[in-house]
Write an enzyme that holds these catalytic residues in place. Sequence first.
Site, short mmCIF file in Angstrom:
data_model
loop_
_atom_site.label_atom_id
_atom_site.label_comp_id
_atom_site.label_asym_id
_atom_site.label_seq_id
_atom_site.Cartn_x
_atom_site.Cartn_y
_atom_site.Cartn_z
N TYR A 209 -7.35 -12.03 -11.63
CA TYR A 209 -6.70 -12.68 -10.54
C TYR A 209 -7.04 -12.73 -9.16
CZ TYR A 209 -2.89 -14.40 -7.60
OH TYR A 209 -2.01 -14.97 -6.66
N HIS B 139 -3.53 -21.32 4.27
CA HIS B 139 -2.29 -20.32 4.28
C HIS B 139 -1.92 -20.06 5.62
CE1 HIS B 139 -2.72 -20.10 -0.17
NE2 HIS B 139 -1.87 -19.06 -0.08
N ASN C 13 -2.30 -10.09 1.54
CA ASN C 13 -1.39 -9.99 0.63
C ASN C 13 -0.63 -8.53 1.25
OD1 ASN C 13 -2.02 -10.56 -2.77
ND2 ASN C 13 -0.39 -11.25 -1.59
N TYR D 20 39.97 5.17 20.86
CA TYR D 20 39.03 5.23 20.00
C TYR D 20 37.46 5.14 20.69
CZ TYR D 20 42.64 4.95 16.39
OH TYR D 20 43.44 5.33 15.63
N ARG E 24 36.95 8.63 22.30
CA ARG E 24 37.16 9.82 21.40
C ARG E 24 36.30 9.70 20.13
NH1 ARG E 24 42.67 10.15 18.11
NH2 ARG E 24 43.02 8.51 19.88
N PHE F 195 3.42 -6.31 -3.08
CA PHE F 195 3.54 -7.26 -1.89
C PHE F 195 4.90 -7.69 -1.46
CE2 PHE F 195 2.41 -9.84 -5.63
CZ PHE F 195 3.69 -10.33 -5.78
N GLU G 83 6.32 -17.79 -7.52
CA GLU G 83 6.86 -16.73 -6.76
C GLU G 83 8.42 -17.31 -6.52
OE1 GLU G 83 4.45 -17.49 -3.50
OE2 GLU G 83 2.74 -16.90 -4.58
#
Length: 653
Positions: A160, A190, A303, A391, A394, A440, A525
Site C-alpha cells: 500500500y 493533497h 502521513n 473563593y 481562597r 497516523f 477514512e
Amino acid sequence: MKVNVRVREEWLLIPVKSAGFTVKNIGETALSRYRSMKGYDNKNTDAVVEVRKPPGGSLLFPEDLVEDLVEDGGFLVTVLKNDKGNGSYTTPSALQHEVHTTSKSAKEFLSLDGYSLSTEDLVKLGEGNYNIKLTDKAWEKVTAARELLDNIVKENKVVYGVTTGFGKFARVVIPSEKLNELQENLIRSHAAGVGPPLSPDRTRRLLALRINVIAKGHSGLNPKNLKRMLEAFNASCLPWVPEKGTVGASGDLAPLSHLALGMMGEGKMWSPRTGWSEAEKVLKMHGIDPIVLGPKEGLALINGTQLITSLGAEAVVRAANIARQADVVAALTLDVLKGTNSAFESHIHAARPHKGQMNVARNLRSLLASDVHPSEISESHRFCDRVQDAYTLRCCPQVHGIVNDTIDFVRGILTTEMNSATDNPMVFADRKETISGGNFHGEYPAKVLDYLAIGIHELASISERRTERLVNPSLSELPAFLVDQGGLNSGFMIAHCTAAALVSENKVLTHPASVDSLPTSANQEDHVSMGGFSARKCLQVVEHVEQVLAIELLAACQGIEFLRPLKTTAPLEEVYKLVREVVAPWDKDRYMAPDIDVVTKLLQDEKIWNAVKPYMDHYHTEHLKDVSVQSPTASVLGSGTSTPRKPKRKREY
C-alpha cells in the site's frame, strides 16, 4: 538590498537599488507592482497613505531612507487609502503578530534521533535557537529503511502506498514506471489547504517535527531527501503552509503536503534572506536542491500528526509559562484586596495531596506575607474582622492546581506523540517487512489539546472574577474602577469588560473539536480526529488567558497606588516595579490597549516569573520544612496568651 513589502493580501520583494530610496518610494513601487500583477487600474482612486514596520506597527516618515530603517530582507506593510477604516486595514496592534522576522543565526546544533525531543526544545527550534542534525544511529535506521523499500520495488511486491494508489484506490496497482509520478501527484493533489499560512516559527516547528519522526527509521525516505530537509530547516527555508484543511486522520495530510510541496520546489516559500517568493528560487538562493520523490516518499512526508502536535507543543509550553505566573498575579491581587494567606497553610494541602494544588499553595506562601518577606499591606489589617476570603482568592491552589496537573498530563502525551512513528505503512527494516496500521490517527493529541483548552481556560475564568473584585468598590474598598475622579474618568471599566469578553469567547472555544467526526475518502477514512482545530483553538484559548491575566496584573498594580505608602512583599514589589517600567500609573484616562499589549508581552516572555523566582527560592531555603503561615486573621489555640482580636464576621461558604 531587498525588502518584503505587503500590499493588501500579497507580499512583494522590492529591490532597493539606490541609496536615496525613501519610504515613500518603496510604498509607491510596491503598489505599482501590485497593480500590475493583479491587472488593476485604480491609479486615480488608490494611494499609499501609511507605511508601517512590523512587528509593532511603527509608523514611518515618508521621506526617511529605507536603508536607515530596515535591514536586508526586512518587512514593511503598506496601508492604502481605500482600505483604511475597513476590514482590509491592518491595525498597529495586529501587526504585533503579522510577521515573525526571526532570522537568528543559530550556532548550536540539536541532535534528533526520533526518541528524545521535548516540547520545550521544539518551541526553541521554532524560535530559531538551534540548528538540527541527526545522530549517526538515526542515519543508519533511515538508510536501512530506504534500502528495504528499494528491494520491495525491485521485487514487484504489492505494498500500500508504494506500488498501489491511496485511500479508496488502495487496490489499484501502479506500473513501476509510474511510481515516482504517483508520489508527486499525491503531494500536489493533497496540497489543498486554505486560510492564512503558519508563521515562520510554527512552520519551522512543523518541519523539525517531521524530520524527527523520519529519523526513527520507519518512514522510508531517501537519505538524500532528508539531508535537503535538514539544509532547508537550518537555512529557515520554510514553505507556505495554510493552517486549515486537516481532519487529523489519515494524518495532517493537507498541511504536510504543502510542506512537502515547497521542498519539491513548488508553491511559495519564505526565508529571512528572500522573504516570500517562489519555492524553487528560494531553495536555489540558498544552494539547496529540491527533493526528488521516489516510491513511497510522498507518503513518508505526509502521513502523521505533526501539525496537531507541533501546535500543541507550543500551546502546552505557553500554558505552563502562564500558569506559573498566574500564581504571582493572584498573590498580588490578594494582598491588594487585603486577603488572608491562612488558606495556603501547608497542612491544609497535605490533607488533600494533589501535586498541582500543593505546588500552587507552596508558591503562594513564598510570595505573600511571611517572616522572610513581610508585607506592610498585610500588617495594616492584622486585627481586621475578616475570617476568610472569597473563593477566587481562597481557592487558588485548588483551581490553579488542577490546571498545572492538566498541563503535566498533556505534556506527557504530546512528548510521546512527538517521538512516535506515525506513518502508514510502517517500514521495519530489522524484520524485512512493511506493515499497514493506523498510527497516523490524531485522536491522542486532539483529545489532550481539547482537555488542555478546558483546563487552561479556568485561569482566565478565575482571573476575571478577581479583576471584578479589584474594580468594584463594594468588594475592594478602593475607588471605583481604580481611578480618581470617577465619572470624568472611566479607569479600568472597559478593560474588565475585555477580560469578560475573552472569558466568554473561551467558553465557546473550549467545546471539544475531537467529539466530532466526518467520514472522508469515500468512507474509507470513516473516523477522524478533527485535531487540527483542537490545536488551533487551544492556542487561541492560551492567548486569551495571557491577556486576561495581563489585565488583572495591571489592575492589581493600579490598586497598589491607592494603598501607598504601604508596601507589599519584596517579590511582589519587584513585580510592581517591572510593570511600572513599561506602564505608568493610571492618574487619568488614556489609551488603554497598548498597556494591555505590553504587559501581555511581559507575561509571554516570562519576565514576571523571572523577577520573583530568586525571592521564592530564598523563601524556600529559609523554610526547608513548611510551617504554619503567620496570617493576620489566623485563629490559633495554644497554652500561651492569645492575641486580642476584634469580633469575627459571619463565615462565608
